[in-house]
Write a protein that holds these residues in place. Sequence first.
Motif, mmCIF file in Angstrom:
data_model
loop_
_atom_site.group_PDB
_atom_site.id
_atom_site.type_symbol
_atom_site.label_atom_id
_atom_site.label_comp_id
_atom_site.label_asym_id
_atom_site.label_seq_id
_atom_site.Cartn_x
_atom_site.Cartn_y
_atom_site.Cartn_z
ATOM 1 N N ALA A 256 0.719 -1.245 -0.133
ATOM 2 C CA ALA A 256 -0.175 0.066 0.045
ATOM 3 C C ALA A 256 0.802 1.228 -0.004
ATOM 4 O O ALA A 256 0.650 2.241 -0.662
ATOM 5 N N VAL A 257 2.004 1.295 0.741
ATOM 6 C CA VAL A 257 2.966 2.647 0.551
ATOM 7 C C VAL A 257 3.387 2.538 -0.525
ATOM 8 O O VAL A 257 3.471 3.798 -1.053
ATOM 9 N N ALA A 258 3.977 1.565 -1.279
ATOM 10 C CA ALA A 258 4.572 1.621 -2.573
ATOM 11 C C ALA A 258 3.492 2.141 -3.398
ATOM 12 O O ALA A 258 3.685 2.931 -4.561
ATOM 13 N N MET A 259 1.987 1.636 -3.314
ATOM 14 C CA MET A 259 1.251 2.423 -4.434
ATOM 15 C C MET A 259 1.176 3.665 -4.007
ATOM 16 O O MET A 259 1.168 4.465 -5.246
ATOM 17 N N LEU A 260 1.106 4.174 -3.051
ATOM 18 C CA LEU A 260 0.892 5.652 -2.585
ATOM 19 C C LEU A 260 2.010 6.529 -3.535
ATOM 20 O O LEU A 260 1.664 7.307 -4.071
ATOM 21 N N ASP A 261 3.149 6.156 -3.228
ATOM 22 C CA ASP A 261 4.407 6.524 -3.523
ATOM 23 C C ASP A 261 4.097 6.645 -5.016
ATOM 24 O O ASP A 261 4.647 7.466 -5.768
ATOM 25 N N ARG A 262 3.747 5.517 -5.778
ATOM 26 C CA ARG A 262 3.849 5.575 -7.209
ATOM 27 C C ARG A 262 2.714 6.492 -7.759
ATOM 28 O O ARG A 262 3.164 7.085 -8.779
ATOM 29 N N LEU A 263 1.562 6.454 -6.995
ATOM 30 C CA LEU A 263 0.581 7.455 -7.600
ATOM 31 C C LEU A 263 0.901 8.939 -7.691
ATOM 32 O O LEU A 263 0.467 9.559 -8.442
ATOM 33 N N VAL A 264 1.728 9.194 -6.647
ATOM 34 C CA VAL A 264 2.112 10.565 -6.356
ATOM 35 C C VAL A 264 3.472 10.816 -7.424
ATOM 36 O O VAL A 264 3.323 11.797 -8.023
ATOM 37 N N ASP A 265 4.056 9.863 -7.842
ATOM 38 C CA ASP A 265 5.123 9.974 -8.673
ATOM 39 C C ASP A 265 4.398 10.052 -10.037
ATOM 40 O O ASP A 265 4.934 10.993 -10.889
ATOM 41 N N HIS B 149 0.090 5.527 3.835
ATOM 42 C CA HIS B 149 -0.583 4.918 2.739
ATOM 43 C C HIS B 149 -1.995 5.371 2.478
ATOM 44 O O HIS B 149 -2.325 6.426 3.182
ATOM 45 N N LEU B 150 -2.654 4.924 1.453
ATOM 46 C CA LEU B 150 -3.959 5.818 1.041
ATOM 47 C C LEU B 150 -5.032 5.339 1.566
ATOM 48 O O LEU B 150 -5.502 4.141 1.518
ATOM 49 N N ALA B 151 -5.747 6.156 2.358
ATOM 50 C CA ALA B 151 -7.098 5.886 2.878
ATOM 51 C C ALA B 151 -8.229 6.637 2.140
ATOM 52 O O ALA B 151 -8.281 7.078 1.246
ATOM 53 N N GLY B 152 -9.317 6.787 2.895
ATOM 54 C CA GLY B 152 -10.329 7.369 2.085
ATOM 55 C C GLY B 152 -11.329 6.736 1.178
ATOM 56 O O GLY B 152 -11.200 5.475 1.309
ATOM 57 N N THR B 153 -12.276 7.389 0.666
ATOM 58 C CA THR B 153 -13.011 6.356 -0.421
ATOM 59 C C THR B 153 -12.277 5.625 -1.462
ATOM 60 O O THR B 153 -12.610 4.721 -2.004
ATOM 61 N N PHE C 78 -1.428 -0.338 -10.599
ATOM 62 C CA PHE C 78 -0.884 0.390 -9.789
ATOM 63 C C PHE C 78 0.357 0.992 -9.566
ATOM 64 O O PHE C 78 0.991 1.717 -9.000
ATOM 65 N N LEU C 79 1.292 0.020 -9.876
ATOM 66 C CA LEU C 79 2.747 0.357 -9.657
ATOM 67 C C LEU C 79 3.401 0.464 -10.969
ATOM 68 O O LEU C 79 4.664 0.746 -10.985
#
Lengths: 224, 224
Positions: free
Chosen positions: B122-131, B180-184, B222-223
């Motif tokens: 999940a952490v890797a995913m958020l990093d990648r989405l920001v990247d 990591h990413l939370a929310g809807t 996602f990655l």
Amino acid sequence: MREGPDIARIASLVGDPARANMLSALMGGTALTASELALEAGVSLPTASSHLSKLMEGGLLTLASQGRHRYYGLAGPQVAGMIEAITGVAASVGPQRVRPGPRDAAMRVARVCYDHLAGEQAVAMLDRLVDKQLLLREDKEIRLAPAAASHFAAIGIDVQAKPRRPVCRACLDWSVRRSHLAGTLGAAILDKILAEKWARREKDSRAVVFSPVGRQAFEKVFLA
Amino acid sequence: MREGPDIARIASLVGDPARANMLSALMGGTALTASELALEAGVSLPTASSHLSKLMEGGLLTLASQGRHRYYGLAGPQVAGMIEAITGVAASVGPQRVRPGPRDAAMRVARVCYDHLAGEQAVAMLDRLVDKQLLLREDKEIRLAPAAASHFAAIGIDVQAKPRRPVCRACLDWSVRRSHLAGTLGAAILDKILAEKWARREKDSRAVVFSPVGRQAFEKVFLA
DNA sequence: ATAATGCTTCGATGAGGAATGAACTATGCG
DNA sequence: CGCATAGTTCATTCCTCATCGAAGCATTAT
């Protein structure tokens, strides 16, 4: 039966009112002494000391010894984040104050916070002092700017003396949700406000009520 | 003396081992009955019932009655975030577990955090989405980038609808110590992962185990 | 109906822990 | 050195609250 991190142990440390008050006080980011924390928590010194050793043992606090002073501070941002999360839940499920009465309105404008001024007036004052570059905001800390000494000396406040307590401290205002000025400077300013009779303390309340003339004088000196 | 939200009250609710175990069990995201929670906590049914009414009164739980069953669940994402934050502190200051077992390893890689994915994945995913500039990290908050709507729509996730809950939220991961990413959006992504059968939930655990094929699909989407 | 299941309330018991004054240790000051 | 200030430790008191068995409700099954 569950396993994993002992969350009950940590939560129960925060779950005592005295300890919770201490931790809240430390959320300002500045380390405080045992006596100051005892005052904040409203308990005797031995009681505070006992709580502090529990918090230390639990890894929630750090300790910096300087001479005969022992400054306690939050162990790190992760701990601060936890306190913030708990505060958020407590605020949202808490008993939404039914209706702010007249006394509460006065409290929001100006009140005493231990030994210094809090409320809208206090928050505005700190903002202005930072704007005028008399104080420097650094992250969560506040420091004196070079120009501060002469400026405060001119209005009869000595910031040179090195007292046991920090000169400047940020204190989170629960009504405005932004910081106001604590520390010996904050205390000195409140002293001046009361000494000059710009304002008086409401009986049996923390509210501080300015007179029309007093408000003008205060604004001229601190909000100009 | 401090004022403001009653954080001690909330923390002390979590501070009892039985209640803490119940709350941890509910972090899986599914509502459970009183008997199931009594089992998780290792106490008798009357004891569990007493704890549950306290948690209800404290506003930490919701209750859904269905016939003679009464399902207890966490009151919301804010409560889940608080538990996660406490768990993080407990994990970092706690007695470093002698040796992380196989289940713990799986938990570190990917697990359910209330309604979204947590762990290294999940952490890797958020990093990648920001990247990839689909999400914008701002301080502690996360916002959707303009490009996000079409991108997520393409994989069947609608981020346009305006729900009462924030679309994006940062949630601190207790094992990786990063957000990591939370929310809807976080919840929708977890839904998709399970719906596509890329991964399955480990029985009686929060661990989420990806299949080889599922991991590839997830990484591609996602990655990449 | 009656029985069975799921859960809550009641009453009694017991243990943990929060509080304090008094005594003790440590540091600083003249 | 002696005195004052800052802080901890100790012994004691007190009270909250977690716990469980037994009994009471409520809902579903037979």
